[in-house]
Design a protein around this motif. Sequence first.
Motif, PDB file in Angstrom:
ATOM      1  N   SER A 105      24.644  -2.849  29.241  1.00 47.72           N
ATOM      2  CA  SER A 105      24.936  -1.419  29.177  1.00 47.72           C
ATOM      3  C   SER A 105      24.387  -0.915  27.774  1.00 47.72           C
ATOM      4  O   SER A 105      23.660   0.094  27.947  1.00 47.72           O
ATOM      5  CB  SER A 105      26.241  -1.073  29.521  1.00 47.72           C
ATOM      6  N   ILE A 106      24.426  -1.695  26.813  1.00 51.02           N
ATOM      7  CA  ILE A 106      24.130  -1.262  25.434  1.00 51.02           C
ATOM      8  C   ILE A 106      22.586  -1.281  25.446  1.00 51.02           C
ATOM      9  O   ILE A 106      21.786  -0.574  25.028  1.00 51.02           O
ATOM     10  CB  ILE A 106      24.596  -1.930  24.217  1.00 51.02           C
ATOM     11  N   ASP A 107      21.876  -2.377  26.105  1.00 48.62           N
ATOM     12  CA  ASP A 107      20.361  -2.400  26.136  1.00 48.62           C
ATOM     13  C   ASP A 107      20.007  -1.318  27.000  1.00 48.62           C
ATOM     14  O   ASP A 107      19.012  -0.763  26.514  1.00 48.62           O
ATOM     15  CB  ASP A 107      20.137  -3.736  26.707  1.00 48.62           C
ATOM     16  N   ARG A 108      20.489  -0.913  28.021  1.00 48.15           N
ATOM     17  CA  ARG A 108      20.042   0.303  28.988  1.00 48.15           C
ATOM     18  C   ARG A 108      20.127   1.565  28.130  1.00 48.15           C
ATOM     19  O   ARG A 108      19.158   2.251  28.118  1.00 48.15           O
ATOM     20  CB  ARG A 108      20.897   0.289  29.934  1.00 48.15           C
ATOM     21  N   GLU A 109      21.148   1.796  27.434  1.00 51.18           N
ATOM     22  CA  GLU A 109      21.274   2.866  26.471  1.00 51.18           C
ATOM     23  C   GLU A 109      20.182   2.855  25.350  1.00 51.18           C
ATOM     24  O   GLU A 109      19.685   4.094  25.037  1.00 51.18           O
ATOM     25  CB  GLU A 109      22.538   3.012  25.688  1.00 51.18           C
ATOM     26  N   GLN A 110      20.063   1.732  24.742  1.00 54.56           N
ATOM     27  CA  GLN A 110      18.969   2.011  23.876  1.00 54.56           C
ATOM     28  C   GLN A 110      17.521   1.821  24.546  1.00 54.56           C
ATOM     29  O   GLN A 110      16.810   2.670  23.946  1.00 54.56           O
ATOM     30  CB  GLN A 110      18.924   0.452  23.220  1.00 54.56           C
ATOM     31  N   ARG A 112      16.955   3.769  27.041  1.00 56.86           N
ATOM     32  CA  ARG A 112      16.879   5.208  27.535  1.00 56.86           C
ATOM     33  C   ARG A 112      16.774   6.002  26.218  1.00 56.86           C
ATOM     34  O   ARG A 112      16.206   6.894  26.226  1.00 56.86           O
ATOM     35  CB  ARG A 112      18.296   5.376  28.031  1.00 56.86           C
ATOM     36  N   HIS A 113      17.618   5.567  25.070  1.00 58.22           N
ATOM     37  CA  HIS A 113      17.433   6.593  24.045  1.00 58.22           C
ATOM     38  C   HIS A 113      15.914   6.546  23.192  1.00 58.22           C
ATOM     39  O   HIS A 113      15.751   7.357  22.806  1.00 58.22           O
ATOM     40  CB  HIS A 113      18.709   5.715  23.018  1.00 58.22           C
ATOM     41  N   HIS A 114      15.511   5.108  23.173  1.00 62.62           N
ATOM     42  CA  HIS A 114      14.041   5.205  22.496  1.00 62.62           C
ATOM     43  C   HIS A 114      13.194   5.599  23.349  1.00 62.62           C
ATOM     44  O   HIS A 114      11.921   6.031  22.670  1.00 62.62           O
ATOM     45  CB  HIS A 114      13.851   3.628  22.116  1.00 62.62           C
ATOM     46  N   HIS A 116      13.334   8.428  25.093  1.00 61.42           N
ATOM     47  CA  HIS A 116      13.120   9.894  24.973  1.00 61.42           C
ATOM     48  C   HIS A 116      12.544  10.251  23.568  1.00 61.42           C
ATOM     49  O   HIS A 116      12.317  11.281  23.387  1.00 61.42           O
ATOM     50  CB  HIS A 116      14.715  10.633  25.277  1.00 61.42           C
TER      51      HIS A 116
END
Length: 117
Positions: A105-110, A112-114, A116
């Motif tokens: 989930s942390i990888d998915r967030e990173q 998604r964050h990078h 955008h």
Amino acid sequence: MEHLIALLPLLSSMPALQVFVGGAVAVTCVAMVLRANKDKHEVPPPAPGSVGDAMVHLQGPAEVLSILRDLREIGRQQVEHLARVAECQRAAREQLTAQTELLRSIDREQVRHHGHD
């Protein structure tokens, strides 16, 4: 050795000496047999901790039943220990799965964050 062989013809001509030597050998043999019989009856007991002592403890069905009871108890304890090990493995596997999911989930967030930025 040659001196002894040279004496053989001389000794063969003396029957009295042959009888004396034969008698001495016979008396010595009888004395040795009697000594062996005496020693056989005076054998000391086996040393403590020897195989003979261990065999004395294994005599009788009561001793066998006691040993079997002890083995059954050891087996029961092993089953308990194995159940605890299995429980620890299950808990460790659950922890590992939870941590792996958290990292995903942390990888998915990173991503998604990078993505955008």
